[in-house]
Design an enzyme around this catalytic site. Structure first.
Site, mmCIF file in Angstrom:
data_model
loop_
_atom_site.group_PDB
_atom_site.id
_atom_site.type_symbol
_atom_site.label_atom_id
_atom_site.label_comp_id
_atom_site.label_asym_id
_atom_site.label_seq_id
_atom_site.Cartn_x
_atom_site.Cartn_y
_atom_site.Cartn_z
ATOM 1 N N TYR A 120 40.124 38.781 39.816
ATOM 2 C CA TYR A 120 41.549 38.635 39.471
ATOM 3 C C TYR A 120 42.205 40.015 39.379
ATOM 4 O O TYR A 120 43.254 40.258 39.986
ATOM 5 C CB TYR A 120 41.686 37.886 38.134
ATOM 6 C CG TYR A 120 43.117 37.715 37.701
ATOM 7 C CD1 TYR A 120 43.837 36.592 38.064
ATOM 8 C CD2 TYR A 120 43.771 38.691 36.947
ATOM 9 C CE1 TYR A 120 45.163 36.439 37.681
ATOM 10 C CE2 TYR A 120 45.079 38.559 36.565
ATOM 11 C CZ TYR A 120 45.776 37.424 36.931
ATOM 12 O OH TYR A 120 47.090 37.281 36.560
ATOM 13 N N ASP B 293 51.394 32.225 31.665
ATOM 14 C CA ASP B 293 50.689 31.279 30.798
ATOM 15 C C ASP B 293 51.221 31.348 29.371
ATOM 16 O O ASP B 293 51.512 30.326 28.738
ATOM 17 C CB ASP B 293 49.180 31.584 30.789
ATOM 18 C CG ASP B 293 48.581 31.601 32.176
ATOM 19 O OD1 ASP B 293 49.243 31.103 33.109
ATOM 20 O OD2 ASP B 293 47.468 32.126 32.344
ATOM 21 N N ASP C 91 53.307 36.136 39.077
ATOM 22 C CA ASP C 91 53.882 36.574 37.784
ATOM 23 C C ASP C 91 53.713 38.076 37.564
ATOM 24 O O ASP C 91 54.643 38.751 37.137
ATOM 25 C CB ASP C 91 53.363 35.733 36.596
ATOM 26 C CG ASP C 91 51.864 35.779 36.369
ATOM 27 O OD1 ASP C 91 51.121 36.290 37.231
ATOM 28 O OD2 ASP C 91 51.436 35.291 35.304
ATOM 29 N N SER D 102 44.565 27.544 31.107
ATOM 30 C CA SER D 102 45.063 28.456 30.066
ATOM 31 C C SER D 102 44.567 28.155 28.666
ATOM 32 O O SER D 102 45.343 28.207 27.702
ATOM 33 C CB SER D 102 46.594 28.486 30.058
ATOM 34 O OG SER D 102 47.053 29.128 31.176
HETATM 35 C C1 GLA Z 1 46.027 33.285 35.583
HETATM 36 C C2 GLA Z 1 46.826 34.382 34.855
HETATM 37 C C3 GLA Z 1 48.314 34.225 35.092
HETATM 38 C C4 GLA Z 1 48.642 34.071 36.574
HETATM 39 C C5 GLA Z 1 47.742 33.025 37.226
HETATM 40 C C6 GLA Z 1 47.932 32.962 38.716
HETATM 41 O O1 GLA Z 1 46.304 32.048 35.011
HETATM 42 O O2 GLA Z 1 46.560 34.340 33.476
HETATM 43 O O3 GLA Z 1 49.011 35.319 34.526
HETATM 44 O O4 GLA Z 1 48.570 35.299 37.235
HETATM 45 O O5 GLA Z 1 46.375 33.270 36.958
HETATM 46 O O6 GLA Z 1 49.213 32.526 38.998
#
Ligand code: GLA
Length: 343
Positions: free
Chosen positions: A218, A169, A38, A123
């Protein structure tokens, strides 16, 4: 009223000694396929869950008063001067939404209740932010495009929680539809909700391994993707073609990260088509390939998660698939199989 909404209303009544004026809800999400693409302007295929966050709300006589029922914790702040909390956590999201809200906001009392397991990559934070946004909208009677609400919630993650997340998300939580997967183009936020065939079974399996403090890891992955794009002389990995990968040093971190992103975007496009064609075996194979790529090239899985994914894939056989879902480093696994095998 669903159970979690009742819980928020009950918590409001016991905390503030009165019935709330309203209750807002937003779901969590599970991503079927398209992870770590994303923020590279890629294509994703998440779907909303039944579980989520409920917020019972009413006007407050003075300042914001917020009660997190599941944690038995409070927060208080003035609408006119919203400071970041000292430590990132649930207060970051509440305060962030209030601070960045684009219209005048009366002070509120809110009681928050959720039934999403935290630390599983489902999320819970996007769900909290969008539920807060919905409570704000209900208070003022304003309307907001779900894309604008999603962008606002994403800014809160970036500016108040320090996570440089993408937009997947927030978008699926704000604009997803029950029993539908959202095919979302993160470049222009165009989307289509695709119905999941009734004979498909989709569920979330807990790997038993909580995601730890992984925000740093991340953010580092995001940076690595930017470095790979820079080496290719493009603004974003969305624009990389499979043949471009040969221009990155063999075996390098940049090449592995880019190979995941390019492959995952292609797999996600295919998966959306296969979902519409109700082709479960091919859809499942795409899921399995996505897991291998996240494990080997993007390096965001964990051995314990891999072992469970392997086991699930073997059980499911050719009628579906399984993969880690979301940011990784532990957390949830998504399983897609034939419904008949699970009833
Ligand atoms: C987390 C982030 C998202 C996305 C995912 C991996 O959930 O909040 O924006 O990058 O990781 O796909």
């Amino acid at each position: 009223m669903i159970t979690i909404e009742k819980k928020a209303v009950g918590a409001f009544a016991s905390r503030f000694g009165m019935e709330p004026q309203g209750v807002a809800f937003a779901p969590g999400r599970v991503n079927l396929i398209g992870d770590h693409v994303d923020y590279n302007d890629g294509i994703v295929l998440p779907m909303p869950l039944e579980s989520g966050t409920a917020i019972a709300w009413d006007r407050s006589p003075s300042g914001f008063e917020v009660f997190a029922a599941d944690l038995a914790r409070d927060d208080r702040f003035e609408t006119t001067a919203v400071d970041k909390p000292r430590q990132a956590g649930w207060r970051s999201y509440v305060r962030g939404m209030a601070a960045l809200w684009p219209a005048p906001l009366p002070p509120l009392r809110m009681a928050i209740a959720g039934d999403l397991p935290r630390g599983m990559g489902l999320s819970s934070s996007a769900s909290l932010c969008i539920a807060i946004g919905r409570a704000f909208l209900a208070t003022t009677g304003d309307r907001m495009d779900p894309r604008e609400l999603a962008r606002l919630a994403q800014r809160v993650e970036h500016e108040f929680a320090g996570v440089k997340c993408g937009i997947m998300d927030q978008m699926v939580v704000a604009a997803g539809e029950r029993d539908h997967a959202m095919l979302l183009d993160c470049r222009d936020l165009s989307y289509r909700n695709i119905e999941v065939p009734t004979d498909w079974w989709i569920d979330v399996v807990d790997s038993g391994m909580q995601r730890g403090l992984v925000d740093g890891a991340y953010n580092a992955r995001r940076q690595e993707c930017e470095e790979a794009a820079q080496q290719l002389g493009i603004a974003n990995l969305r624009d990389a073609k499979p043949e471009d990968l040969d221009r990155l040093e063999p075996g390098s971190m940049e090449r592995k990260r880019a190979r995941h992103v390019v492959g995952e975007i292609a797999r996600t496009r295919d998966a959306a088509r296969l979902l519409e064609a109700a082709d479960l075996p091919a859809f499942g194979a795409a899921l399995n390939a996505s897991h291998a790529s996240l494990r080997d090239d993007f390096e965001v899985s964990r051995p314990r998660v891999d072992r469970l994914v392997d086991k699930l894939q073997r059980e499911i056989g050719s009628q579906g698939g399984a993969r880690m879902t979301g940011g990784g480093f532990g957390g949830a696994i998504v399983r897609v199989a034939r419904a008949a095998a699970h009833r």
